[in-house]
Design an enzyme around this catalytic site. Sequence first.
Site, short mmCIF file in Angstrom:
data_model
loop_
_atom_site.label_atom_id
_atom_site.label_comp_id
_atom_site.label_asym_id
_atom_site.label_seq_id
_atom_site.Cartn_x
_atom_site.Cartn_y
_atom_site.Cartn_z
N ASP A 163 0.79 -1.24 0.00
CA ASP A 163 0.00 0.00 0.00
C ASP A 163 0.82 1.28 0.00
OD1 ASP A 163 -2.42 -1.21 -0.17
OD2 ASP A 163 -2.74 -1.32 2.01
N LYS A 201 2.89 1.21 -5.18
CA LYS A 201 3.65 0.71 -6.33
C LYS A 201 2.79 0.62 -7.59
CE LYS A 201 4.85 -2.90 -4.04
NZ LYS A 201 4.27 -2.46 -2.76
N GLY A 259 40.30 -58.19 -23.07
CA GLY A 259 40.15 -57.23 -24.17
C GLY A 259 38.76 -56.66 -24.30
N ALA A 260 37.82 -57.09 -23.43
CA ALA A 260 36.46 -56.56 -23.51
C ALA A 260 36.39 -55.14 -22.97
CB ALA A 260 35.49 -57.46 -22.75
N SER A 314 37.17 -63.80 -14.66
CA SER A 314 36.31 -64.71 -13.88
C SER A 314 35.34 -65.49 -14.77
CB SER A 314 35.56 -63.94 -12.79
OG SER A 314 34.97 -62.75 -13.26
#
Lengths: 619, 264
Positions: A17, A20, A458-459, A529
Amino acid sequence: MTTEIRPLKIVIVGHVDHGKSTLVGRLLHDTGSLPEGKVEALRAMAERRGMPFEWAFVMDAIQAERDQGITIDTAQIRFRTARRPYVIIDAPGHKEFLRNMVTGAAASEAALLLVDALEGVQEQSRRHGYLLSLLGIRQVAVLVNKMDLVAFSADRFGRVAEELRAYLAGLGVEPVAFVPISAREGDNILAHSRRMSWYQGPSVIQVLDGFVPAPRPVDRPLRMPVQDVYKFDHRRIVAGRIESGRLRVGDEILFSPSNKTVRVKSIEMWNVSESPEEAVAGQSIGITLSEPIFVERGEIVSHLEQPPMETTVFRGRLFWLGEKPLEVGRSYTLKLATTEAQVTVEAIERVIDTSDLSSRPADRIERNGAGEVILRTRRLLAVDPHETNPATGRFVLVEDYRPVAGGIVSMDGYPDQRRLVTVRATNIHAVGHAVTREARHARNGHRGGVLWFTGLSGAGKSTLALALERELFARGYQVYVLDGDNIRSGLNADLGFGPEDRAENIRRVGEVAALFADAGFLAISAFISPYRADRERARRAAGEAFHEIYIHAPLEVCERRDPKGLYRKARNGEIPEFTGISSPYEPPEKPELVIPTHELSPEECLALLVRYVEDRFRL
Amino acid sequence: MNHLDELEAESIYVLREAFAKLDRLAILWSLGKDSNVVLWLARKAFFGHVPFPVIHVDTGRKFPEMYAFRDRYAKEWGLRFIREECPPIEEVDPTLPPAARAAARKTLGLQNAIRKYGFRGLIAGIRRDEEALRAKERYFSPRGEDNSWNMKDQPPEFWNQYMTDFPPGTHVRVHPILHWTEVDIWRYTKREGIPVIDLYFSKDGKRYRSLGDMDITFPVPSTASTLDEIIAELEATRIPERAGRAMDHEAEDSFERLRAAGYM
């Protein structure tokens, strides 16, 4: 063309108030910026409803607002003066709508702080002043409104202005002007008011036209937070907006916090005649890199000199918008540039009373309050102190989906932790027996586990294991790779390569990995493995923490790769019982994850692994 | 960087945030000048690609020129195009005035699409300067489970941090050109050479400033028959853009009711 001048973004703030919306309506009208018939329509509407016309009606074009008589949200309205166009953001003054005030003010380059001459400086006048300083709005003018209600008294104006001047000085904010006005009557808006001949300063329009557009920080150190990495076609493009500095093709750049360096191969843009050699702050661009390194959203690109700091802890000066108070020990989602991380409030150093800027210790910050807190993350963040680079030195906290805080970063007293990410995780310290698994997990921020890589020679097991270890370590994981190098040389130095010894080798690795998992670590094992039975035994050792990850490539691909020349030797009979050639490989039946290394690039494989770990092990 | 470059960079940032953070994202294509610019910006953001579906919620009442435009560019630009047909008008709230009712029908069509495809993010080409309610929008605007927009309780949005996580069952509207104006759209269209539907150009002293359904959109008096003339006209005018949209004028709050219910 003058019309292509960028509009200056201004916000109008102040207590509820204090006028603005009236000021906005008045500015629009006085500068001839309203659509034809707008004021007439609003006058007619006011008459229909039997109420006097108010300039604020221009803004309050919404039913709910007219009913409640307060501006609920941030609206954006455009007008122009003879000098340039403006976008005005009318931010609500009501305390409940502070989130909207912040939304509006943060987007602005300059602010008008409005205060009622009759009521004087109020709670929200001060709070808004405080937030302006925290949001980094440096250009502020104070408008003392409703001078018509105090008989245009120079004395009253002086008292109100002085009170606000003193308060703002405490924040380091020095307003460019203090203007006595009456928004409703139009005094000192466009031109000087004859009713306040004692005032010699600028009118509101002159103040506005005197503001300077925020410069783009092209001369600060380079910062480009990575928004995303795209692979829509043959190009792999790292996309982001340059927040500060400039970037050229051929530059050597650093990604933080991962600490990777690479060169800029090209700057990519679409629908331009030729691809640019340079890009500067403000531009949304994409770059391709000289090498296919793994980077992702959230990292910050800089040059090697003047990089951002890396840290797991910093001080935040913040304002709190959450309905629940901020409390020590609570965790929130932190958003800083394009990165997100969980942070815990380690301490509240002080709570600031915005009415007089006094501070006191406390264990919580209430809604609409402000304070300084210590925030800690589990993984490294790349940040800048706010004063050196605002765009990468400010953050938002999120709780229950909603942004609940905004704050700026201070690194005073905290060291740069960058060197940590270049050190391999070799330190394992002993922990007492009474420590529970949950406690270990909570401290680490992730569960312990075994990532059991299996696959042909090699994977890509070792390559990916080491890359994953490095990446996870940078993200704050306790992680360690078990491979032939560190197991065969010590623990298993007594074992050979016959079938029994190979089985024993895998058994011991499985047990060691399980111990690591129990200690809260992520153990990555990188062994061929080949036998299901051996892997099942390892799974039993670690229980639910065991994740079998099949690093897959067909034999012919692995043989073609043959990184150590082993396949060639095996084919020549120089290596007996070589897996895949003269000894079987039993592929996993139900692995937790398959990584087809013959179909994906190493970066894509790594990205899959990282995501898998983040999804399953991060707390 | 000039003003258009800055607008563009901001929009691209918003689009990339949406793509990075939102699953099941789509872009709403109304075939008008604004959504054409959004599509163009998406191609800029993603280097010539639009990596999510493009939906036209079809009332079946658009101008033939609009359909021809759609069919041509959906193909030329390689869009993942989805046409979602709106339900019959009888299924729409009969207490609404006629034009608002037609718009509400489009909202139903949109709701059906959201349900059918499970979208969590919808990109729409609305702008703050179009209309007072849209001026209050966020770049990322959360919608409730019933598709609703809770204008009075919007999340804060600052420092380019958007609300990108939200409860199950809800979705978010993304507004990458929220900060553009009508004349920005035309200047950019000209600079980039974005194709334009002829209806925007003056014919017999009138042109369309805004395109919607044939029966509720009307041309405004204008002699602007090139992009330059449109730009010059807009620099001078004080008549609002949606003057030719019937639904905005039927009742003081009809647009607000539409938007609260999920209209764009």
